[in-house]
Design a protein around this motif. Structure first.
Motif, PDB file in Angstrom:
ATOM      1  N   GLN A   1      -1.155  -3.996   6.197  1.00 30.96           N
ATOM      2  CA  GLN A   1      -1.188  -3.087   5.050  1.00 30.96           C
ATOM      3  C   GLN A   1      -2.213  -3.595   4.055  1.00 30.96           C
ATOM      4  N   ILE A   2      -3.061  -2.707   3.633  1.00 31.09           N
ATOM      5  CA  ILE A   2      -4.008  -3.055   2.564  1.00 31.09           C
ATOM      6  C   ILE A   2      -3.696  -2.146   1.382  1.00 31.09           C
ATOM      7  N   VAL A   3      -3.446  -2.769   0.247  1.00 32.70           N
ATOM      8  CA  VAL A   3      -3.191  -1.998  -0.970  1.00 32.70           C
ATOM      9  C   VAL A   3      -4.313  -2.315  -1.953  1.00 32.70           C
ATOM     10  N   GLU A   4      -4.954  -1.281  -2.452  1.00 38.41           N
ATOM     11  CA  GLU A   4      -5.970  -1.478  -3.489  1.00 38.41           C
ATOM     12  C   GLU A   4      -5.502  -0.783  -4.755  1.00 38.41           C
ATOM     13  N   VAL A   5      -5.459  -1.547  -5.830  1.00 37.60           N
ATOM     14  CA  VAL A   5      -4.957  -1.005  -7.098  1.00 37.60           C
ATOM     15  C   VAL A   5      -6.066  -1.089  -8.142  1.00 37.60           C
TER      16      VAL A   5
ATOM     17  N   TYR B   1      -4.954  -5.967  -3.391  1.00 33.26           N
ATOM     18  CA  TYR B   1      -6.039  -6.291  -4.322  1.00 33.26           C
ATOM     19  C   TYR B   1      -5.850  -5.461  -5.585  1.00 33.26           C
ATOM     20  N   VAL B   2      -5.933  -6.137  -6.721  1.00 29.92           N
ATOM     21  CA  VAL B   2      -5.748  -5.441  -7.988  1.00 29.92           C
ATOM     22  C   VAL B   2      -6.952  -5.738  -8.872  1.00 29.92           C
ATOM     23  N   ASP B   3      -7.503  -4.681  -9.444  1.00 31.57           N
ATOM     24  CA  ASP B   3      -8.566  -4.883 -10.423  1.00 31.57           C
ATOM     25  C   ASP B   3      -8.086  -4.344 -11.759  1.00 31.57           C
ATOM     26  N   GLN B   4      -8.123  -5.194 -12.791  1.00 37.86           N
ATOM     27  CA  GLN B   4      -7.603  -4.778 -14.084  1.00 37.86           C
ATOM     28  C   GLN B   4      -8.703  -4.720 -15.137  1.00 37.86           C
ATOM     29  N   GLN B   5      -8.774  -3.561 -15.779  1.00 40.50           N
ATOM     30  CA  GLN B   5      -9.720  -3.390 -16.870  1.00 40.50           C
ATOM     31  C   GLN B   5      -9.072  -3.807 -18.190  1.00 40.50           C
ATOM     32  N   ARG B   6      -9.857  -3.748 -19.234  1.00 41.93           N
ATOM     33  CA  ARG B   6      -9.460  -4.199 -20.565  1.00 41.93           C
ATOM     34  C   ARG B   6      -8.062  -3.708 -20.978  1.00 41.93           C
ATOM     35  N   ASP B   7      -7.259  -4.641 -21.493  1.00 33.72           N
ATOM     36  CA  ASP B   7      -5.932  -4.353 -22.067  1.00 33.72           C
ATOM     37  C   ASP B   7      -4.929  -3.712 -21.096  1.00 33.72           C
TER      38      ASP B   7
ATOM     39  N   ARG C   1       3.533 -12.202   5.642  1.00 26.93           N
ATOM     40  CA  ARG C   1       2.514 -12.846   4.825  1.00 26.93           C
ATOM     41  C   ARG C   1       2.004 -11.831   3.819  1.00 26.93           C
ATOM     42  N   ASN C   2       2.182 -12.160   2.550  1.00 24.86           N
ATOM     43  CA  ASN C   2       1.709 -11.290   1.485  1.00 24.86           C
ATOM     44  C   ASN C   2       0.601 -12.003   0.730  1.00 24.86           C
ATOM     45  N   ARG C   3      -0.556 -11.404   0.729  1.00 26.33           N
ATOM     46  CA  ARG C   3      -1.651 -11.936  -0.070  1.00 26.33           C
ATOM     47  C   ARG C   3      -1.782 -11.023  -1.299  1.00 26.33           C
ATOM     48  N   THR C   4      -1.798 -11.619  -2.466  1.00 23.63           N
ATOM     49  CA  THR C   4      -1.972 -10.831  -3.680  1.00 23.63           C
ATOM     50  C   THR C   4      -3.165 -11.394  -4.422  1.00 23.63           C
ATOM     51  N   ASP C   5      -4.143 -10.538  -4.662  1.00 27.32           N
ATOM     52  CA  ASP C   5      -5.421 -10.973  -5.205  1.00 27.32           C
ATOM     53  C   ASP C   5      -5.706 -10.114  -6.443  1.00 27.32           C
ATOM     54  N   VAL C   6      -5.575 -10.746  -7.616  1.00 31.29           N
ATOM     55  CA  VAL C   6      -5.724  -9.991  -8.858  1.00 31.29           C
ATOM     56  C   VAL C   6      -6.997 -10.437  -9.568  1.00 31.29           C
ATOM     57  N   THR C   7      -7.826  -9.475  -9.938  1.00 29.12           N
ATOM     58  CA  THR C   7      -9.028  -9.781 -10.699  1.00 29.12           C
ATOM     59  C   THR C   7      -8.870  -9.220 -12.106  1.00 29.12           C
TER      60      THR C   7
END
Lengths: 251, 447
Positions: B216-220, B247-253, B269-275
């Motif tokens: 499973q690939i989740v892109e947020v 994968y999570v990409d977070q913008q300002r605030d 196996r859960n990989r969580t990658d937050v930018t």
């Protein structure tokens, strides 16, 4: 009620109890005195079945049953209660869940249905008053963040909830100020019935002033070396243990 | 033959079939994904972030893949009983990797909000999907990203437009259903535009006692000042293998809280990658794991503080019993110039037996000089004194152990902000510890 015969016990291979004989009858309060390291706490731990201690010889009968053959929880169900010298903190387990599990385990052992939530909380409220414990108690974790006095009051509260036949008070008076001692002792006295007995371990006379023991024993190096009436406690308070030691060694 | 070859062969032989049953936006990345997967191969344990899970072994068996998109004759609304009864959700189903479109929840979503099949979204709003699909889950840097991108044909698309708050929780139940062993490649895209708010609940269940392998690939994409809570609850069985890369990409605030609970599983196996790409963003990662038998759970996280004034928190708690193995590796990267970063990372574990194994590796890498960061981990055993104290009060050893385990896990359950879900999870966890949740409690087929 309780018959201890020639009890020997050790911890980590070291023998602490070296032949204890003791009989407690219904309604009696026995005081157990003695210096540090005499084996008082070992005796209480052995009686309630702490797995850290090993019984090497002797027998203990509790209301006709072979106590040493029972698991710690079965001993509790049979009516044995220990007020711990150092009550254990259990973070994350609330008092209400802890007590509910304990009360319902006993009811199950007795063949009774679990107690309803309403009745149970009512019982908590009533018993709490005996030792003047805070109403916030129910949702707090067991003993976590409790002051020394609160921990000891909490022990007596649990005793009130479980209504044991024989209670062992292991230095329940240690670390208590005068007011807390009075609350704990008076709470204990309120729970007394002509059928319930107690074994009270203490260093001091002041708790015994409240509890008025029938018999006083002196434990020394793993044996009971002297047994007397309440006046023995008074004498120890005044003269210490050395004279008993001298007396024992002379024999 | 190495484990990779069967997947390369599968793709080469079925390229046309895969494309035909998918969408242009998804097909566009396949060729590159194929090349990347062929080049990378499955990661060995020498690759740091795959140190604790043997990927090649899990992918070695020959599972079936439903490339033809054959429909399974099952109505999930009949087969599945909602596990969170006091929680009023907009309930959707994914049957393996396919969005169940035949019956949609009656409660309407706010205007502009989309919850649908990814394949359909790629056809109806190609520009939205193309702008996001595969942008975070790069195929060149991770073999599982490449494998999933190469084979995935469908999945879920969630889109919340600018300024819209979705009040009702969007619940998506992932059902694994097959009469034979099956590999499922699911793709999820979640897009929250500026100021959008949503709460998602993903529940994984397996309806059949078969071998399943799920990638499973989740892109947020969390836009400026958006708020997202995303809950994942795995309640499958010992024959399930789950590999999830989020994968999570977070913008300002923006504020994103990710909760991941493994209640029952096989290998996970859960990989969580937050930018954290925009200043003032906040991310919270909570993980709860309950494992026994020979279950394996590996949570691997990366929080990349690219800019300043962001906050990240991580709390992962594991309760390991029997011969289970757990792993937590969490890397917090504070980049040069990411000043006034606040970061906490904590992993606490309880091993209830001497045979249970826990590998814990919190990592903190700081290249800025004005930050407040902490990381720590503990592995402990049952408190013998507490057990004895409870037994003296008449509580049986089993019950006492259960109470201690429950108390330990309680901290992370309490972090759930959604009250109905919190209560439900407490109930499920208690059932799990009592051994009443040996498979999953959600679907009737398991009863």
């Amino acid at each position: 009620m309780l018959e201890i015969r020639d009890l020997h016990a050790s911890i980590n291979g070291k023998e602490i109890l070296k032949g204890i004989d003791l009989t407690v009858k219904p309604g009696e309060i026995h005081a157990l005195m003695g210096q540090n390291g005499a084996g008082k706490s070992t005796l209480s731990n052995v009686l309630v079945g702490n797995p850290a201690y090993e019984v090497t010889r002797g027998s203990v009968t509790f209301n006709g049953k072979d106590l040493l053959a029972l698991k710690p929880e079965e001993r509790a169900h049979e009516g044995l209660f220990l007020s711990f010298q150092q009550p254990v903190e259990i973070p994350g387990v609330s008092m209400v869940n802890f007590m509910r599990a304990a009360v319902n385990a006993k009811r199950k052992y007795q063949g009774l249905e679990p107690m309803g939530a309403g009745d149970f909380l009512k019982m908590m409220r009533e018993k709490r008053k005996i030792v003047e414990l805070d109403s916030k108690l129910a949702n707090r974790s067991v003993n976590e963040g409790f002051s020394g006095g609160e921990k000891k009051r909490n022990e007596i509260f649990q005793m009130a909830m479980l209504e044991p036949k024989l209670s062992i008070l292991d230095e329940t008076d240690s670390g208590l100020d005068v007011d807390a001692l009075r609350i704990v002792a008076e709470g204990f006295n309120k729970l007394r019935t002509p059928e319930t007995s107690a074994l009270v371990i203490t260093h001091y006379q002041r708790l015994l002033d409240y509890l008025r023991p029938d018999v006083v024993h002196v434990l020394m190096a793993g044996r009971i070396v002297k047994t007397g009436g309440p006046e023995l406690a008074t004498e120890i308070e005044q003269r210490g243990f050395d004279w008993i030691k001298a007396e024992t060694e002379a024999v | 033959m190495n484990s990779e070859q069967q997947y390369l062969d599968l793709f080469t032989a079925n390229r046309e079939l895969i494309d035909r049953n998918s969408a242009v936006a998804m097909n566009a990345l396949r060729e590159q994904a194929f090349a990347d997967f062929a080049r990378l191969g499955f990661p060995t344990r020498k690759v740091e972030r795959y140190k604790y899970t043997d990927v090649a072994e899990a992918f070695a068996p020959d599972y079936g893949v439903n490339l033809k998109r054959v429909e399974f004759a099952v109505n999930p609304y009949e087969a599945f009983r909602c596990d969170v009864p006091n929680l009023s959700t907009s309930l959707y189903f994914m049957l393996n990797d396919a969005f169940w479109e035949k019956a949609l929840p009656s409660a309407a979503l706010p205007p502009g909000v989309v919850v649908c099949s990814l394949r359909r979204a790629a056809q109806e709003f190609p520009e939205k999907v193309e702008a996001c699909y595969g942008r975070l889950a790069r195929t060149g840097k991770d073999a599982l990203n490449a494998l999933n991108t190469m084979l995935a044909q469908d999945g879920l698309f969630v889109y919340v437009p600018r300024g819209v708050a979705v009040e009702r929780t969007i619940q998506v139940v992932n059902l694994l259903r097959s009469d034979v062993g099956l590999m499922v490649n699911r793709r999820v895209l979640v897009v929250l535009e500026e100021g959008a708010q949503a709460r998602l609940l993903f529940c994984d269940h397996a309806m059949d006692d078969r071998d399943f392998l799920t990638t499973q690939i989740v892109e947020v994409f969390a836009g400026e000042n958006s708020h997202l809570e995303l809950y994942e609850l795995e309640e499958t069985h010992v024959k399930n293998r789950r590999f999830s890369n989020m994968y999570v990409d977070q913008q300002r605030d923006s504020v994103v809280s990710l909760y991941n609970f493994t209640l029952h599983n096989g290998l996970t196996r859960n990989r969580t990658d937050v930018t954290l790409s925009g200043e003032g963003a906040e991310t919270n990662l909570y993980g709860g794991v309950i494992a026994d038998k020979e279950q394996h759970v590996d949570n691997n996280t990366l929080i990349d503080h690219r800019v300043g004034r962001c906050t990240s928190r991580q709390l992962y708690k594991y309760v390991m019993d029997d011969r289970s193995t757990g792993a937590f590796a969490g890397r917090v990267l504070v980049r040069h110039g990411a000043q006034q970063t606040v970061s906490e990372e904590r992993n606490a574990n309880l091993c209830a037996t001497p045979e249970a194994r826990m590998y814990s590796q919190p990592m903190l890498e700081i290249y800025a000089d004005d930050v407040k960061c902490s990381h720590g981990s503990t592995v402990g055993q049952m408190d013998e004194q507490a057990l004895f104290y409870m037994r003296q009060r008449g509580i049986s050893l089993d019950e006492a152990r259960m109470l201690l385990k429950f108390a330990f896990a309680g901290e992370v359950i309490d972090a759930i902000s959604l009250e109905a879900l919190r209560d439900r999870l407490r109930h499920l966890v208690e059932k799990r510890f009592r051994g009443e949740l040996s498979r999953c409690s959600g679907c009737r087929m398991c009863k």
